[in-house]
Design a protein around this motif. Structure first.
Motif, PDB file in Angstrom:
ATOM      1  N   PHE A 125       5.021  15.866  -9.376  1.00  0.00           N
ATOM      2  CA  PHE A 125       4.807  14.655  -8.595  1.00  0.00           C
ATOM      3  C   PHE A 125       3.906  13.707  -9.371  1.00  0.00           C
ATOM      4  CE2 PHE A 125       1.322  17.476  -7.534  1.00  0.00           C
ATOM      5  CZ  PHE A 125       0.213  16.637  -7.525  1.00  0.00           C
ATOM      6  N   MET A 126       3.884  12.468  -8.929  1.00  0.00           N
ATOM      7  CA  MET A 126       2.973  11.469  -9.467  1.00  0.00           C
ATOM      8  C   MET A 126       2.358  10.713  -8.300  1.00  0.00           C
ATOM      9  SD  MET A 126       4.966  10.007 -12.840  1.00  0.00           S
ATOM     10  CE  MET A 126       3.475   9.393 -13.622  1.00  0.00           C
ATOM     11  N   ILE A 127       1.173  10.170  -8.538  1.00  0.00           N
ATOM     12  CA  ILE A 127       0.489   9.372  -7.525  1.00  0.00           C
ATOM     13  C   ILE A 127       0.604   7.901  -7.905  1.00  0.00           C
ATOM     14  CG2 ILE A 127      -1.690   8.916  -6.346  1.00  0.00           C
ATOM     15  CD1 ILE A 127      -0.583  11.682  -5.761  1.00  0.00           C
ATOM     16  N   PHE A 128       1.150   7.095  -6.989  1.00  0.00           N
ATOM     17  CA  PHE A 128       1.279   5.659  -7.202  1.00  0.00           C
ATOM     18  C   PHE A 128       0.579   4.911  -6.070  1.00  0.00           C
ATOM     19  CE2 PHE A 128       5.180   7.338  -9.209  1.00  0.00           C
ATOM     20  CZ  PHE A 128       5.019   6.815 -10.481  1.00  0.00           C
ATOM     21  N   LYS A 129       0.013   3.758  -6.412  1.00  0.00           N
ATOM     22  CA  LYS A 129      -0.610   2.921  -5.388  1.00  0.00           C
ATOM     23  C   LYS A 129       0.410   1.919  -4.876  1.00  0.00           C
ATOM     24  CE  LYS A 129      -4.823   0.404  -4.307  1.00  0.00           C
ATOM     25  NZ  LYS A 129      -6.170   0.016  -4.783  1.00  0.00           N
ATOM     26  N   SER A 130       0.603   1.889  -3.553  1.00  0.00           N
ATOM     27  CA  SER A 130       1.566   0.981  -2.937  1.00  0.00           C
ATOM     28  C   SER A 130       1.090   0.628  -1.532  1.00  0.00           C
ATOM     29  CB  SER A 130       2.949   1.643  -2.871  1.00  0.00           C
ATOM     30  OG  SER A 130       3.887   0.802  -2.249  1.00  0.00           O
ATOM     31  N   ASP A 131       1.105  -0.673  -1.210  1.00  0.00           N
ATOM     32  CA  ASP A 131       0.699  -1.152   0.119  1.00  0.00           C
ATOM     33  C   ASP A 131      -0.701  -0.679   0.497  1.00  0.00           C
ATOM     34  OD1 ASP A 131       3.183  -2.411   0.482  1.00  0.00           O
ATOM     35  OD2 ASP A 131       4.081  -0.566   1.240  1.00  0.00           O
ATOM     36  N   GLY A 132      -1.589  -0.604  -0.498  1.00  0.00           N
ATOM     37  CA  GLY A 132      -2.968  -0.231  -0.228  1.00  0.00           C
ATOM     38  C   GLY A 132      -3.217   1.260  -0.127  1.00  0.00           C
TER      39      GLY A 132
END
Length: 232
Positions: A125-132
């Protein structure tokens, strides 16, 4: 991408393996060595995921060399001698290829490694920032990424989201060892979810994704591997 090295004192054998490796997009040949001492130096300075190792070499043979390593990368023995097969498998070798090595036989051996890596990455998995929010995305659920100006559109199995302020080049660098391939200046695809290929496009289900001219060589290597899997 699987970083590999070839260790063999026969120039013709090295060239043949170089040719075979070049046809498989997931394999990256980082170096070659003609003896164990050269191989030691490479392993001290390079990240190596796979060895193609000859047995009959000067000073220290392949069996002795592998036994001497504290940390043994997965190894495929390449030799003209059948009698060392038991020694090879006692060292937990992935495979034992007899020279001359055909591409069909080489591919079957390499595919075993690729399937193992794919299985290890299935729960990645990866962690992405989206919509705060910082969002955890399972890589196996991502179909493809598409550049949208300064943002990236992520197309998942059941939704679409935007990742702000990241370039395709930066994203491709983060994903290169996780089963993704950049095939266009605007697109990165999940190689494991591609269902069909042609010279100009890749299909993921009914979704058509174009292949850019600058990415043709990498895509053609992938397409050859994709097609070969369906022939055997």
């Amino acid at each position: 991408m699987i970083n590999c090295i070839v260790i063999d004192d026969e120039p013709l054998a090295v060239r043949l393996l170089e040719s075979h490796i070049s046809k498989i997009a997931e394999l990256n040949l980082v170096a070659t060595a003609t003896n164990a001492l050269e191989a030691y130096r490479i392993l001290q300075t390079q990240e190596v995921d796979l060895l193609f190792l000859d047995i009959h070499m000067p000073d220290l043979n392949g069996i002795e060399f592998l036994r001497s390593l504290n940390k043994r990368p997965p190894t495929i023995f390449t030799t003209a001698y059948r009698e060392f097969a038991i020694d090879g498998f006692e060292l937990e070798a992935v495979d034992y290829l007899l020279k001359p090595i055909t591409f069909e036989r080489f591919f079957k051996s390499a595919d075993r490694i690729l399937r193992q890596v794919q299985k290890e990455n299935e729960d990645g998995f990866m962690i992405f920032k989206s919509d705060g929010f910082n969002r955890k995305l399972l890589l196996k659920d991502i179909l493809y990424f598409e550049s949208m100006g300064n943002d990236i559109k992520v197309v998942l199995r059941d939704e679409i989201m935007l990742i702000p302020k990241i370039s395709v080049a930066e994203l491709a660098a983060r994903l290169q060892d996780n089963g993704f391939l950049r095939i266009h200046r605007s697109f990165i695809v999940n190689r494991n979810l591609v269902t069909a290929v042609s010279h100009h496009e890749a299909l993921i289900g009914k979704i058509s994704i174009p292949v850019g001219r600058s990415f043709r060589e990498a895509f053609d290597n992938f397409a050859r591997l994709f097609s070969a899997k369906r022939l055997f």
